[in-house]
Design an enzyme around this catalytic site. Structure first.
Site, PDB file in Angstrom:
ATOM      1  N   ARG A  68      38.574   9.727  65.012  1.00 58.55           N
ATOM      2  CA  ARG A  68      39.247  10.862  64.360  1.00 58.55           C
ATOM      3  C   ARG A  68      38.303  11.489  63.337  1.00 58.55           C
ATOM      4  O   ARG A  68      38.186  12.702  63.222  1.00 58.55           O
ATOM      5  CB  ARG A  68      40.566  10.440  63.699  1.00 58.55           C
ATOM      6  CG  ARG A  68      41.121  11.506  62.762  1.00 58.55           C
ATOM      7  CD  ARG A  68      42.611  11.372  62.454  1.00 58.55           C
ATOM      8  NE  ARG A  68      43.018  10.015  62.179  1.00 58.55           N
ATOM      9  CZ  ARG A  68      42.706   9.311  61.074  1.00 58.55           C
ATOM     10  NH1 ARG A  68      41.967   9.846  60.125  1.00 58.55           N
ATOM     11  NH2 ARG A  68      43.129   8.069  60.930  1.00 58.55           N
ATOM     12  N   TYR A 120      47.269  37.959  66.858  1.00 61.21           N
ATOM     13  CA  TYR A 120      47.612  37.058  67.958  1.00 61.21           C
ATOM     14  C   TYR A 120      48.996  36.455  67.681  1.00 61.21           C
ATOM     15  O   TYR A 120      49.268  36.020  66.553  1.00 61.21           O
ATOM     16  CB  TYR A 120      46.551  35.955  68.064  1.00 61.21           C
ATOM     17  CG  TYR A 120      46.907  34.876  69.038  1.00 61.21           C
ATOM     18  CD1 TYR A 120      46.880  35.109  70.405  1.00 61.21           C
ATOM     19  CD2 TYR A 120      47.311  33.626  68.594  1.00 61.21           C
ATOM     20  CE1 TYR A 120      47.236  34.123  71.301  1.00 61.21           C
ATOM     21  CE2 TYR A 120      47.662  32.629  69.486  1.00 61.21           C
ATOM     22  CZ  TYR A 120      47.625  32.885  70.842  1.00 61.21           C
ATOM     23  OH  TYR A 120      47.975  31.900  71.728  1.00 61.21           O
ATOM     24  N   ASP A 191      38.914  35.798  63.075  1.00 61.31           N
ATOM     25  CA  ASP A 191      39.164  35.156  64.365  1.00 61.31           C
ATOM     26  C   ASP A 191      38.282  35.879  65.382  1.00 61.31           C
ATOM     27  O   ASP A 191      38.528  37.030  65.722  1.00 61.31           O
ATOM     28  CB  ASP A 191      40.655  35.278  64.711  1.00 61.31           C
ATOM     29  CG  ASP A 191      41.016  34.569  66.016  1.00 61.31           C
ATOM     30  OD1 ASP A 191      40.129  34.444  66.897  1.00 61.31           O
ATOM     31  OD2 ASP A 191      42.186  34.162  66.164  1.00 61.31           O
ATOM     32  N   LYS A 216      39.270  29.997  75.202  1.00 61.28           N
ATOM     33  CA  LYS A 216      39.014  31.283  75.840  1.00 61.28           C
ATOM     34  C   LYS A 216      37.550  31.348  76.302  1.00 61.28           C
ATOM     35  O   LYS A 216      37.154  30.542  77.117  1.00 61.28           O
ATOM     36  CB  LYS A 216      39.408  32.411  74.889  1.00 61.28           C
ATOM     37  CG  LYS A 216      40.771  32.177  74.182  1.00 61.28           C
ATOM     38  CD  LYS A 216      41.961  32.214  75.116  1.00 61.28           C
ATOM     39  CE  LYS A 216      43.249  31.687  74.469  1.00 61.28           C
ATOM     40  NZ  LYS A 216      43.647  32.281  73.216  1.00 61.28           N
TER      41      LYS A 216
HETATM   42  C1  LIG Z   1      44.498  31.939  72.131  1.00 63.05           C
HETATM   43  C2  LIG Z   1      44.220  32.443  70.775  1.00 63.05           C
HETATM   44  C3  LIG Z   1      44.472  31.670  69.640  1.00 63.05           C
HETATM   45  C4  LIG Z   1      45.138  30.304  69.715  1.00 63.05           C
HETATM   46  O1  LIG Z   1      44.366  29.381  70.395  1.00 63.05           O
HETATM   47  P1  LIG Z   1      44.952  28.162  71.274  1.00 63.05           P
HETATM   48  O2  LIG Z   1      43.709  27.543  71.790  1.00 63.05           O
HETATM   49  O3  LIG Z   1      45.837  28.756  72.319  1.00 63.05           O
HETATM   50  O4  LIG Z   1      45.712  27.284  70.347  1.00 63.05           O
HETATM   51  C5  LIG Z   1      44.144  32.193  68.401  1.00 63.05           C
HETATM   52  N1  LIG Z   1      43.616  33.428  68.280  1.00 63.05           N
HETATM   53  C6  LIG Z   1      43.364  34.205  69.348  1.00 63.05           C
HETATM   54  C7  LIG Z   1      42.781  35.562  69.157  1.00 63.05           C
HETATM   55  C8  LIG Z   1      43.663  33.737  70.624  1.00 63.05           C
HETATM   56  O5  LIG Z   1      43.428  34.521  71.693  1.00 63.05           O
END
Ligand SMILES: *Cc1c(COP(=O)(O)O)cnc(C)c1O
Length: 404
Positions: A68, A120, A191, A216
């Site tokens: 962890r 998001y 982000d 992503k």
């Molecule tokens: C998908 C996404 C998230 C969240 O991520 P997860 O891996 O689904 O928890 C946060 N910000 C953006 C812009 C995203 O596309």
């Protein structure tokens, strides 16, 4: 040394401590954090599927004691992720939302968050339904309106949360200008999921902290959920690493390995995602039965100029409004053969979704209306199939459901 940074600064046999292996992205993606194993010569970072590490003696470990806190496979990924953003530190998480939560661990009850208004959906829910319960209020602002941002940066704002380009309308916020409005003590978080570090490095534009959903583009194969926080400041990193260890939303070694493997090809994938997205966006824009196309790479996009200056490319997500309204949009989304009807983005396979009914389902109806997330809008994540096949697929789906 505080145990919170164990595994990040401790000596071990994997990876290089130098995040700047080369100024060039492709080389860093493939080399950073990935030196051959000094014990076995393994060229590829092994999957250390071990929860615990055996000590030589009390107080004498080899840089790891419990997974962890730190795991060699995860550390290799963290060094690679830091290098992708040209940064000093990265912490990997079990999801993008866990990374968002870790980034928000720097705010305390009574502090405020100032966030992009078309956020998001999951982050919107986290701010409104989780942070709010802990006494942290969020103000939402159109980050493309710098006057509004300046006015909203009242005392009490601790964290500024920017998404650019936004989801699903791909509006672009000026990171450098927002960083310039920041007051002492305020943290600017970006982000960077939609562009990936290949097309944009917010830390170099004045941000303090970068968040990724590695689910992503970074992993890029739609087979792992993960996240990351990337920073340059050592004190800020100590807070993030403390949260990572104390809360424990860490990725397992298998997921860390898959993400590291996926990220090696980020550069080649992003170049092709963008090429395909531009082809599809231009083709959509030429159609009579499409009301509007949203892609920052198109000259018609309101933020094309800013995007061209701030970003090294435009990404692979395209949104468009169909003539014929909600019914036609949903019919088209359900009848494509190559574009899977699915949420998420950034994988090698193309996806299509209805933001209003899917990704932004939890956003209140009147808010969606305000933001322009109406049911005639479709979002596609343009994958790496041959662009001609993708266009044929959309052509057939649109043709099968003509606008009447
Ligand atoms: C998908 C996404 C998230 C969240 O991520 P997860 O891996 O689904 O928890 C946060 N910000 C953006 C812009 C995203 O596309």
């Amino acid at each position: 040394m505080p145990s919170t940074t164990l595994g990040h600064s401790a000596p071990h046999n994997l990876g290089s401590a130098r995040s700047r292996i080369s100024d060039r992205f492709d080389t860093r993606a493939i080399r950073a954090g990935q030196d051959p194993c000094s014990a076995t010569g393994a060229t590829i970072p092994p999957i250390y599927q071990s929860a615990t590490f055996t000590l030589d003696a009390v107080g004498s470990d080899k840089g790891f004691d419990y997974s962890r806190t730190g795991n060699p496979t995860r550390l290799a990924l963290e060094r690679q992720l830091a290098a992708l953003e040209n940064a000093r530190f990265a912490a990997a998480f079990g999801s993008g939302m866990a990374a968002v939560a870790a980034a928000c661990s720097i705010v305390r009850a009574g502090d405020r968050v100032l966030a992009t208004d078309d956020l998001y959906g999951g982050t919107y829910r986290f701010f409104c339904d989780v942070l709010a319960r802990n006494g942290i209020a969020t103000t939402f602002v159109d980050m493309t309106d710098l006057r509004a941002v300046e006015a909203a940066l009242e005392d009490g704002v601790k964290l500024i949360w920017v998404e650019t380009p936004t989801n699903p309308l791909l509006r672009v916020a000026n990171i450098r200008a927002i960083a310039g409005l920041k007051r002492p003590g305020q943290i600017l978080a970006v982000d960077n999921t939609f562009l990936s570090p290949f097309f944009q490095n917010p830390l170099e534009l004045g941000a303090d902290l970068v968040v990724h959903s590695t689910t992503k583009y970074i992993n890029g194969h739609s087979d792992v959920v993960g996240g990351a926080v990337v920073v340059n400041d050592a004190d800020l990193f100590a807070e993030i690493a403390f949260h990572q260890n104390a809360v424990g939303a860490v990725p397992g070694p298998q997921d860390a390995y898959l993400t590291l493997r996926g990220a090696k090809t980020l550069a080649v994938r992003m170049r092709q995602h963008e090429r395909n997205a531009l082809s599809v966006a231009q083709w959509l824009e030429g159609r009579e039965d499409i009301e509007r196309v949203y892609f920052p790479g198109l000259r018609s996009h309101p933020d094309h100029e800013l995007a061209s200056q701030q970003q090294r490319g435009f990404g692979g997500v395209v949104s468009f409004r169909v003539r014929g309204g909600a019914e036609r949009a949903l019919a088209v989304a359900r009848s494509t053969r190559l574009f899977n009807l699915a949420v998420s983005l950034g994988g090698v396979e193309s996806l299509i979704c209805s933001p209003a009914a899917m990704t932004h389902k939890s956003v209140p109806a009147e808010r969606k209306e305000q933001l322009g997330i109406t049911p005639d809008l479709l979002r596609i994540s343009v994958g790496l199939e041959d662009a001609r096949d993708l266009i044929d697929d959309l052509d057939e789906a649109l043709g099968a459901h003509p606008a009447t």
